[in-house]
Design an enzyme around this catalytic site. Structure first.
Site, PDB file in Angstrom:
ATOM      1  N   HIS A   1      39.101  -1.354 -37.362  1.00 36.74           N
ATOM      2  CA  HIS A   1      37.894  -1.759 -36.625  1.00 36.74           C
ATOM      3  C   HIS A   1      36.859  -2.358 -37.579  1.00 36.74           C
ATOM      4  CE1 HIS A   1      38.737  -0.477 -32.580  1.00 36.74           C
ATOM      5  NE2 HIS A   1      38.918   0.786 -32.913  1.00 36.74           N
TER       6      HIS A   1
ATOM      7  N   GLU B   1      40.867  -2.355 -29.309  1.00 40.70           N
ATOM      8  CA  GLU B   1      41.678  -1.168 -29.593  1.00 40.70           C
ATOM      9  C   GLU B   1      43.109  -1.559 -29.944  1.00 40.70           C
ATOM     10  OE1 GLU B   1      40.986   2.118 -29.927  1.00 40.70           O
ATOM     11  OE2 GLU B   1      38.946   1.342 -29.926  1.00 40.70           O
TER      12      GLU B   1
ATOM     13  N   HIS C   1      43.664   3.085 -38.202  1.00 41.96           N
ATOM     14  CA  HIS C   1      43.115   2.528 -36.955  1.00 41.96           C
ATOM     15  C   HIS C   1      41.611   2.301 -37.080  1.00 41.96           C
ATOM     16  CE1 HIS C   1      42.663   2.301 -32.469  1.00 41.96           C
ATOM     17  NE2 HIS C   1      41.475   2.787 -32.774  1.00 41.96           N
ATOM     18  N   GLU C   2      40.909   3.290 -37.607  1.00 47.28           N
ATOM     19  CA  GLU C   2      39.453   3.176 -37.713  1.00 47.28           C
ATOM     20  C   GLU C   2      39.053   2.136 -38.760  1.00 47.28           C
ATOM     21  OE1 GLU C   2      37.240   4.510 -35.676  1.00 47.28           O
ATOM     22  OE2 GLU C   2      38.981   5.237 -34.574  1.00 47.28           O
TER      23      GLU C   2
END
Length: 273
Positions: free
Chosen positions: A148, A202, A144-145
Site C-alpha cells: 500500500h 486491496e 501487503h501493508e
C-alpha cells in the site's frame, strides 16, 4: 442529470485537470501496472511528512500507556522480517531505499496492522498472538501493508478526495490552502489516511505483497493460510484488520493464481531449494 451524478462528473474533471499520471511502482512478476493519478500540488514528500507526524503521535501515546513493545520476542521477529522485506522494496520503486522506515509493535488485542506512507509500520500484538501467525504469515501481512505504501494508495485517495471537495465547494479555494482551502486539505487527509482502501487497491496490495514476501524468502502459500485464519476469526466478529481491508470472495482465488508467478523468486531467495 442528478446532483450526485453532476458532482461525480465535475470531481472527475477537476481531478484530471489537477492531477498527473504517475507510475509509482514497477509491475513486477505479478504485473500490477494500473495508471494512477495524483494531485500535482500534493507531493510524495508532503504526504510522507504528514503521516510521519501522525505515526510519532501514535507511538508517543503508546509509550505513555506503556504498550509500546520494543524488546519482546515478537518485536524481534517483526524487526527481522521487516528488514528482509524492506531490502526488497526497491525492486518495486528505487526511492524506497531512502525512506525512513520504522517498525513498531503495540501490545493490544486488536487484529490489525498497517504501513503508512514513507514506510511507517505498526503491528498489534493481537494479530500475531491470537492468530498464532508464523513468520511466513507475518511476512504476508507486512508485505501487503508495505505494498500500500509503495503504491502510494494513501496519496491516491487524498488526491481523489481533493477532487470531490473541489467539486462541492470551488476549485479556486484550494490554490492558497487558506480558509476553505485548508479545510479541503484537512478533509483530504482524513479521507486518505483513515478510510478503507478500495477493492482495486486491496487486490494490488495482495499481489505486490505476495511477490515482496517471496523475494524476501517467505513462502507465498502463507498468504492463503493467513486469510483462512482471518476468515475464521471473522466468524467470531469482524477483526479490525478485515473491516478496513475489504475481502472479496475471489481474493483467495486471485492469490492462488498468482503464486506460480512468484514461486521461482521464492525458490531463488531460498537458494534454489
Amino acid at each position: 442529470m442528478g446532483k450526485s451524478s453532476y458532482l461525480t462528473g465535475l470531481a472527475a474533471a477537476l481531478l484530471l485537470a489537477g492531477c498527473q499520471p504517475v507510475q509509482t511502482t514497477s509491475g513486477g512478476a505479478v504485473g500490477v501496472d494500473r495508471k494512477q493519478y495524483m494531485f500535482s500540488m500534493l507531493t510524495t514528500e508532503q504526504v510522507n511528512q504528514m503521516y510521519a507526524q501522525a505515526y510519532q503521535q501514535t507511538l508517543s501515546e503508546a509509550t505513555s500507556k506503556g504498550v509500546l513493545d520494543t524488546g519482546s520476542a515478537n518485536a524481534q521477529r517483526l524487526n527481522a522480517i521487516a528488514r528482509r522485506l524492506i531490502a526488497k522494496a526497491p525492486q518495486f520503486r528505487a526511492d524506497a531505499a531512502q525512506w525512513q522506515w520504522e517498525v513498531a509493535l503495540i501490545n493490544s488485542d486488536e487484529l490489525n496492522a498497517s504501513c503508512g506512507p514513507g514506510g511507517k509500520i505498526i503491528f498489534y500484538s493481537g494479530l500475531i498472538d491470537r492468530l498464532q501467525l508464523s513468520d511466513d504469515e507475518i511476512a504476508a501481512v507486512m508485505g501487503h501493508e508495505i505494498a500500500h505504501a509503495l503504491r502510494e494508495h494513501g496519496r491516491e485517495a487524498m488526491s481523489k478526495a481533493y477532487g470531490v471537495q473541489m467539486a462541492e465547494q470551488s476549485a479556486g479555494a484550494l490554490l492558497g490552502l487558506t480558509g476553505e482551502g485548508l479545510a479541503l486539505a484537512n478533509t483530504a487527509v482524513q479521507y486518505g489516511m483513515t478510510l478503507p482502501n478500495s477493492r482495486e487497491n486491496e487486490s494490488e496490495a495482495d499481489l505486490i505483497g505476495l511477490e515482496l514476501a517471496a523475494r524476501a524468502g517467505y513462502d507465498p502459500n502463507a498468504a492463503i493460510t493467513l486469510w483462512q485464519k482471518m476468515n475464521q476469526a471473522g466468524n467470531n466478529g469482524t477483526p479490525q484488520f478485515m473491516s478496513t481491508h475489504p475481502s472479496p470472495g475471489n481474493r483467495t482465488a486471485a492469490l492462488e493464481a498468482a503464486i506460480p508467478k512468484v514461486m521461482p523468486l521464492y525458490r531463488q531467495a531460498r537458494g534454489g531449494n
